[in-house]
Scaffold this motif. Sequence first.
Motif, mmCIF file in Angstrom:
data_model
loop_
_atom_site.group_PDB
_atom_site.id
_atom_site.type_symbol
_atom_site.label_atom_id
_atom_site.label_comp_id
_atom_site.label_asym_id
_atom_site.label_seq_id
_atom_site.Cartn_x
_atom_site.Cartn_y
_atom_site.Cartn_z
ATOM 1 N N GLU A 6 0.839 -1.199 0.000
ATOM 2 C CA GLU A 6 0.000 0.000 0.000
ATOM 3 C C GLU A 6 0.874 1.249 0.000
ATOM 4 N N CYS A 22 -2.668 0.071 -3.908
ATOM 5 C CA CYS A 22 -2.241 -1.241 -3.402
ATOM 6 C C CYS A 22 -1.771 -2.042 -4.608
ATOM 7 N N ILE A 34 -11.440 -8.661 -3.056
ATOM 8 C CA ILE A 34 -10.543 -7.568 -2.690
ATOM 9 C C ILE A 34 -11.210 -6.729 -1.616
ATOM 10 N N TRP A 36 -10.577 -3.229 1.114
ATOM 11 C CA TRP A 36 -9.861 -2.164 1.805
ATOM 12 C C TRP A 36 -10.403 -2.112 3.226
ATOM 13 N N PHE A 70 -13.660 3.025 -5.154
ATOM 14 C CA PHE A 70 -12.684 1.992 -5.520
ATOM 15 C C PHE A 70 -12.454 2.002 -7.024
ATOM 16 N N SER A 72 -9.561 0.060 -10.144
ATOM 17 C CA SER A 72 -8.473 -0.899 -10.333
ATOM 18 C C SER A 72 -7.853 -0.722 -11.707
ATOM 19 N N CYS A 96 -5.004 -3.094 2.459
ATOM 20 C CA CYS A 96 -5.709 -3.817 1.411
ATOM 21 C C CYS A 96 -5.462 -5.305 1.612
#
Length: 130
Positions: A6, A22, A34, A36, A70, A72, A96
């Motif tokens: 992180e 992360c 996944i 957090w 969030f 990715s 994470c």
Amino acid sequence: EVQLVESGGGLVQAGGSLRLSCAGSGFTFHDYAIGWFRQAPGKEREGVFCISTSDNITYYANSVKGRFTFSSDKAKNTVYLQMNSLKPEDTAVYYCAADRSTALGFLKCTTGTSTSNAYWGQGTQVTVSS
């Protein structure tokens, strides 16, 4: 070797923003649940965001809904948590985690926990001053 690293924490004034990153290595995020999480001193760990990647179900803690987002990047195998309108009560160490038990891992994440098949990062401190 599986690693989650992180970054992005720091000190920010109330109302400010931070983006946590992360980065994963040795595995692919999108095969895992996944999460957090955060843990403030003297408090239990809380799942602030969870996603079941197998069916794209997401969960945001009520305390962060509308403020945290969030995202990715598959190419970088990195996940992010954009945190806006930060409040002093958001102060915590943020972690994470990636859980190989995708369905159960997602459910556990919503309770601030994980299965024994989860990998965790080392955490990053977020401090929000009033």
